[in-house]
Write a protein that holds these residues in place. Structure first.
Motif, PDB file in Angstrom:
ATOM      1  N   TRP A 163     -22.374  39.936  32.965  1.00 24.34           N
ATOM      2  CA  TRP A 163     -21.384  39.695  31.910  1.00 24.34           C
ATOM      3  C   TRP A 163     -21.864  40.110  30.532  1.00 24.34           C
ATOM      4  O   TRP A 163     -21.064  40.527  29.680  1.00 24.34           O
ATOM      5  CB  TRP A 163     -20.959  38.220  31.891  1.00 24.34           C
ATOM      6  N   VAL A 164     -23.169  40.009  30.293  1.00 20.20           N
ATOM      7  CA  VAL A 164     -23.673  40.274  28.946  1.00 20.20           C
ATOM      8  C   VAL A 164     -23.513  41.751  28.571  1.00 20.20           C
ATOM      9  O   VAL A 164     -23.496  42.111  27.393  1.00 20.20           O
ATOM     10  CB  VAL A 164     -25.144  39.811  28.831  1.00 20.20           C
ATOM     11  N   GLN A 165     -23.371  42.623  29.573  1.00 22.10           N
ATOM     12  CA  GLN A 165     -23.150  44.045  29.283  1.00 22.10           C
ATOM     13  C   GLN A 165     -21.798  44.284  28.611  1.00 22.10           C
ATOM     14  O   GLN A 165     -21.591  45.324  27.983  1.00 22.10           O
ATOM     15  CB  GLN A 165     -23.215  44.858  30.593  1.00 22.10           C
ATOM     16  N   GLN A 166     -20.886  43.316  28.737  1.00 21.12           N
ATOM     17  CA  GLN A 166     -19.551  43.473  28.148  1.00 21.12           C
ATOM     18  C   GLN A 166     -19.437  42.825  26.769  1.00 21.12           C
ATOM     19  O   GLN A 166     -18.386  42.920  26.134  1.00 21.12           O
ATOM     20  CB  GLN A 166     -18.498  42.856  29.084  1.00 21.12           C
ATOM     21  N   VAL A 167     -20.489  42.173  26.296  1.00 21.35           N
ATOM     22  CA  VAL A 167     -20.427  41.521  24.990  1.00 21.35           C
ATOM     23  C   VAL A 167     -20.444  42.570  23.884  1.00 21.35           C
ATOM     24  O   VAL A 167     -21.300  43.459  23.864  1.00 21.35           O
ATOM     25  CB  VAL A 167     -21.604  40.534  24.808  1.00 21.35           C
ATOM     26  N   ARG A 168     -19.483  42.454  22.973  1.00 16.65           N
ATOM     27  CA  ARG A 168     -19.378  43.395  21.866  1.00 16.65           C
ATOM     28  C   ARG A 168     -19.646  42.731  20.518  1.00 16.65           C
ATOM     29  O   ARG A 168     -20.175  43.355  19.615  1.00 16.65           O
ATOM     30  CB  ARG A 168     -17.981  44.038  21.854  1.00 16.65           C
ATOM     31  N   GLN A 169     -19.211  41.472  20.369  1.00 17.22           N
ATOM     32  CA  GLN A 169     -19.390  40.785  19.098  1.00 17.22           C
ATOM     33  C   GLN A 169     -19.809  39.330  19.336  1.00 17.22           C
ATOM     34  O   GLN A 169     -19.375  38.700  20.304  1.00 17.22           O
ATOM     35  CB  GLN A 169     -18.092  40.764  18.257  1.00 17.22           C
ATOM     36  N   VAL A 170     -20.659  38.840  18.432  1.00 20.51           N
ATOM     37  CA  VAL A 170     -21.025  37.423  18.386  1.00 20.51           C
ATOM     38  C   VAL A 170     -20.817  36.959  16.950  1.00 20.51           C
ATOM     39  O   VAL A 170     -21.380  37.536  16.025  1.00 20.51           O
ATOM     40  CB  VAL A 170     -22.489  37.183  18.806  1.00 20.51           C
ATOM     41  N   SER A 224     -14.188  43.915  27.330  1.00 25.52           N
ATOM     42  CA  SER A 224     -15.046  43.434  26.248  1.00 25.52           C
ATOM     43  C   SER A 224     -15.022  41.908  26.187  1.00 25.52           C
ATOM     44  O   SER A 224     -14.053  41.270  26.595  1.00 25.52           O
ATOM     45  CB  SER A 224     -14.588  44.000  24.896  1.00 25.52           C
ATOM     46  N   ILE A 225     -16.121  41.359  25.672  1.00 23.14           N
ATOM     47  CA  ILE A 225     -16.247  39.921  25.463  1.00 23.14           C
ATOM     48  C   ILE A 225     -16.746  39.696  24.040  1.00 23.14           C
ATOM     49  O   ILE A 225     -17.686  40.355  23.583  1.00 23.14           O
ATOM     50  CB  ILE A 225     -17.241  39.288  26.453  1.00 23.14           C
ATOM     51  N   ALA A 226     -16.107  38.766  23.348  1.00 21.86           N
ATOM     52  CA  ALA A 226     -16.571  38.326  22.031  1.00 21.86           C
ATOM     53  C   ALA A 226     -16.849  36.836  22.108  1.00 21.86           C
ATOM     54  O   ALA A 226     -16.122  36.091  22.782  1.00 21.86           O
ATOM     55  CB  ALA A 226     -15.533  38.617  20.956  1.00 21.86           C
ATOM     56  N   LEU A 227     -17.916  36.397  21.452  1.00 19.89           N
ATOM     57  CA  LEU A 227     -18.278  34.977  21.403  1.00 19.89           C
ATOM     58  C   LEU A 227     -18.142  34.490  19.970  1.00 19.89           C
ATOM     59  O   LEU A 227     -18.689  35.110  19.043  1.00 19.89           O
ATOM     60  CB  LEU A 227     -19.711  34.759  21.882  1.00 19.89           C
ATOM     61  N   VAL A 228     -17.408  33.395  19.775  1.00 17.91           N
ATOM     62  CA  VAL A 228     -17.213  32.823  18.446  1.00 17.91           C
ATOM     63  C   VAL A 228     -17.630  31.361  18.503  1.00 17.91           C
ATOM     64  O   VAL A 228     -17.074  30.576  19.280  1.00 17.91           O
ATOM     65  CB  VAL A 228     -15.745  32.924  17.988  1.00 17.91           C
ATOM     66  N   GLY A 229     -18.624  30.990  17.691  1.00 20.40           N
ATOM     67  CA  GLY A 229     -19.123  29.620  17.727  1.00 20.40           C
ATOM     68  C   GLY A 229     -19.134  28.978  16.367  1.00 20.40           C
ATOM     69  O   GLY A 229     -19.541  29.602  15.373  1.00 20.40           O
ATOM     70  N   HIS A 230     -18.688  27.734  16.311  1.00 15.55           N
ATOM     71  CA  HIS A 230     -18.778  26.950  15.074  1.00 15.55           C
ATOM     72  C   HIS A 230     -20.026  26.082  15.135  1.00 15.55           C
ATOM     73  O   HIS A 230     -20.270  25.395  16.130  1.00 15.55           O
ATOM     74  CB  HIS A 230     -17.543  26.065  14.906  1.00 15.55           C
ATOM     75  N   SER A 231     -20.839  26.138  14.094  1.00 14.68           N
ATOM     76  CA  SER A 231     -22.020  25.296  13.969  1.00 14.68           C
ATOM     77  C   SER A 231     -22.937  25.444  15.189  1.00 14.68           C
ATOM     78  O   SER A 231     -23.396  26.550  15.485  1.00 14.68           O
ATOM     79  CB  SER A 231     -21.585  23.843  13.761  1.00 14.68           C
ATOM     80  N   GLU A 269     -29.305  44.399  21.426  1.00 11.47           N
ATOM     81  CA  GLU A 269     -28.983  45.747  20.981  1.00 11.47           C
ATOM     82  C   GLU A 269     -27.575  46.109  21.459  1.00 11.47           C
ATOM     83  O   GLU A 269     -27.175  45.790  22.580  1.00 11.47           O
ATOM     84  CB  GLU A 269     -29.988  46.743  21.560  1.00 11.47           C
ATOM     85  N   GLY A 270     -26.814  46.762  20.586  1.00 11.61           N
ATOM     86  CA  GLY A 270     -25.470  47.177  20.962  1.00 11.61           C
ATOM     87  C   GLY A 270     -24.415  46.110  20.752  1.00 11.61           C
ATOM     88  O   GLY A 270     -23.257  46.316  21.120  1.00 11.61           O
ATOM     89  N   VAL A 271     -24.798  44.981  20.172  1.00  8.85           N
ATOM     90  CA  VAL A 271     -23.845  43.900  19.904  1.00  8.85           C
ATOM     91  C   VAL A 271     -23.750  43.700  18.396  1.00  8.85           C
ATOM     92  O   VAL A 271     -24.759  43.694  17.696  1.00  8.85           O
ATOM     93  CB  VAL A 271     -24.293  42.586  20.576  1.00  8.85           C
ATOM     94  N   MET A 272     -22.536  43.569  17.900  1.00  7.54           N
ATOM     95  CA  MET A 272     -22.322  43.311  16.479  1.00  7.54           C
ATOM     96  C   MET A 272     -22.398  41.804  16.234  1.00  7.54           C
ATOM     97  O   MET A 272     -21.731  41.021  16.911  1.00  7.54           O
ATOM     98  CB  MET A 272     -20.948  43.821  16.048  1.00  7.54           C
ATOM     99  N   TYR A 273     -23.216  41.395  15.264  1.00  7.26           N
ATOM    100  CA  TYR A 273     -23.354  39.991  14.905  1.00  7.26           C
ATOM    101  C   TYR A 273     -22.752  39.763  13.519  1.00  7.26           C
ATOM    102  O   TYR A 273     -23.080  40.475  12.572  1.00  7.26           O
ATOM    103  CB  TYR A 273     -24.829  39.577  14.893  1.00  7.26           C
ATOM    104  N   PHE A 274     -21.883  38.767  13.432  1.00  2.00           N
ATOM    105  CA  PHE A 274     -21.229  38.427  12.179  1.00  2.00           C
ATOM    106  C   PHE A 274     -21.445  36.947  11.888  1.00  2.00           C
ATOM    107  O   PHE A 274     -21.652  36.149  12.804  1.00  2.00           O
ATOM    108  CB  PHE A 274     -19.727  38.729  12.250  1.00  2.00           C
ATOM    109  N   PHE A 275     -21.378  36.578  10.610  1.00  2.00           N
ATOM    110  CA  PHE A 275     -21.580  35.172  10.254  1.00  2.00           C
ATOM    111  C   PHE A 275     -20.715  34.800   9.061  1.00  2.00           C
ATOM    112  O   PHE A 275     -20.322  35.654   8.258  1.00  2.00           O
ATOM    113  CB  PHE A 275     -23.057  34.901   9.920  1.00  2.00           C
TER     114      PHE A 275
END
Length: 433
Positions: free
Chosen positions: A251-258, A224-231, A334-340
């Motif tokens: 790689w994008v097939q392994q993204v689970r959260q942004v 799995s890959i998660a991406l965390v970005g500030h600003s 689709e299939g990726v959880m987005y949080f803010f």
């Protein structure tokens, strides 16, 4: 001479030249303001005394032009000499970009004019890279295995914001989110440094290419890959995901959260204000130099006007046009959880001051991706509001970390196993900039 010594020399010389070039440019700008004001004053005097003042005006103009030209020229010549004088041997010969203070200075410069530095081939415009202890990690199997001896199949990628470096996550001297996630949940944290003056879409494509190579050479198979970005980092994460899906990058097939922390998905009011102010200042000769200075702001800063994520938002367009039109709406995967996470400097987001200033840089509707005319697609229940807090509080805060830990370790929805949305043409949202 070692590679590190060569790097150090080139960076120091570039910094010295740039500093003195900016002083020279400032002298040119002050000179133009002086000339415009003097011209207006002498015009008034001529109205009363007639053409007899023309010789005095000519002498004044010649003297002032000579002085400002001399100052600008001396500064620029001094820049080249200063680079050599500063390039003195030290005990470690570490390049400025690999020190915390030096990297921060370069990050500020890059945020302001990083696109120009890249075009000019400046050594200060380094390519996007994973950083460990300030040094870039080559993306090959041996270097990755050496840099991450306990590599996990679960990766979390951290992206700093405008004029920041990976050191921004150490706010307050506390352990970073990445360090805590490694200890508490077994992730491997990757700290990315990038030139924040480039277009967001360019950095998005660079991140996609970097992760494509990195994941193919990662020491263990990635789960799995998660991406965390500030600003700005949150916008680059979204841009990279879109570019990867469009190009069918594995790689994008392994993204689970942004996760985006204070990201201006609908634009940043400060950049919007500067856009209009620079246009107003251009109308008068006395303030035209100031307008020119403001209009030198980087492509990355300009992209924050409406949160532009793709090339089509800026290609073949006048960046200074007041009524520049469209901002393409980039779909979520689709299939990726987005949080803010959003924030306000007031305890209540409904307080008038909180509505007006948000976290000091980004308003709540922009950070949450929804206002009266635009909706990014984030679910309200997948957000967090931090208050009272400022834009940089989100970089290292216990409450944010608790949420982040829960988001990255919680079960994904039923759709999480589905592939990303097909790379259909994105929608376009017309706005007056």
């Amino acid at each position: 001479m070692t590679q590190s010594e060569l790097r150090r020399r080139s960076e120091i010389q570039a910094l010295a030249r740039l500093a003195l070039d900016e002083i020279g440019g400032a002298a040119d700008g002050i000179g133009s303001i002086h000339r415009a004001i003097a011209t207006r004053i002498f015009a008034g005097i001529r109205a009363g005394l007639g053409p007899s003042v023309l010789p005095v005006q000519s002498l004044h103009d010649a003297l002032s032009d000579t002085i400002y030209t001399a100052v600008a020229s001396t500064a620029r010549v001094g820049g080249a000499l200063a680079g050599h004088l500063l390039d003195l041997p030290t005990s470690d010969n570490v390049p400025p970009s690999q020190t915390k203070a030096g990297a921060q200075v370069i990050a500020i410069i890059s945020g302001l004019i990083g696109d120009v530095l890249e075009t000019e081939g400046s050594p200060l415009a380094e390519p996007m890279a994973v950083r460990v202890d300030g040094a870039a990690v080559p993306v090959d199997s041996g270097a990755l295995a050496a840099a991450f001896p306990e590599a996990s199949p679960r990766i979390v990628v951290f992206l700093h914001g405008l004029v920041e470096t990976e050191s921004a996550w150490t706010l307050g001297g506390r352990p970073t989110y990445g360090e805590r996630l490694e200890t508490d949940a077994g992730f491997t944290a990757l700290q990315i440094r990038y030139n924040s003056g480039r277009h967001i879409s360019d950095n998005g494509k660079s991140l996609s290419e970097l992760l494509d190579t990195l994941t193919a050479r990662w020491p263990v198979e990635i789960e799995s890959i998660a991406l965390v970005g500030h600003s700005m980092g949150g916008l680059i994460a979204r841009s990279a995901c879109y570019a990867a899906a469009k190009d069918d990058r594995p790689w994008v097939q392994q993204v689970r959260q942004v996760v985006s922390l204070g990201s201006p998905h609908l634009g940043a009011p400060l950049e919007q204000a500067v856009h209009y102010v620079s246009a107003a200042l251009a109308a008068l000769p006395e303030t035209r130099a100031v307008s020119g200075l403001l209009r030198r702001r980087s492509a990355g800063i300009r992209d924050l006007n409406q949160g532009s994520l793709v090339d089509e938002d800026w290609r073949d367009r006048d960046p200074d046009a007041l009524r520049a039109a469209a901002c393409n709406e980039v779909p979520l995967l689709e299939g990726v959880m987005y949080f803010f996470v959003s924030a306000t400097i007031t305890r209540s987001p409904r307080h008038p001051l909180g509505r007006l200033l948000g976290d000091g840089m980004v308003l709540v509707p922009s950070a949450s991706g929804r206002n009266r005319t635009r909706m990014i697609g984030f679910r309200e229940e997948d957000g967090m509001h931090l208050a009272p807090a400022n834009h940089f509080t989100m970089l290292n805060h216990d409450s944010v970390y608790e949420k982040l830990l829960g988001w990255l370790t919680s079960a994904t929805p039923e759709s999480a196993g589905k592939p990303p949305n097909p790379p259909a043409d994105s929608g376009r949202h017309e706005l007056e900039s």
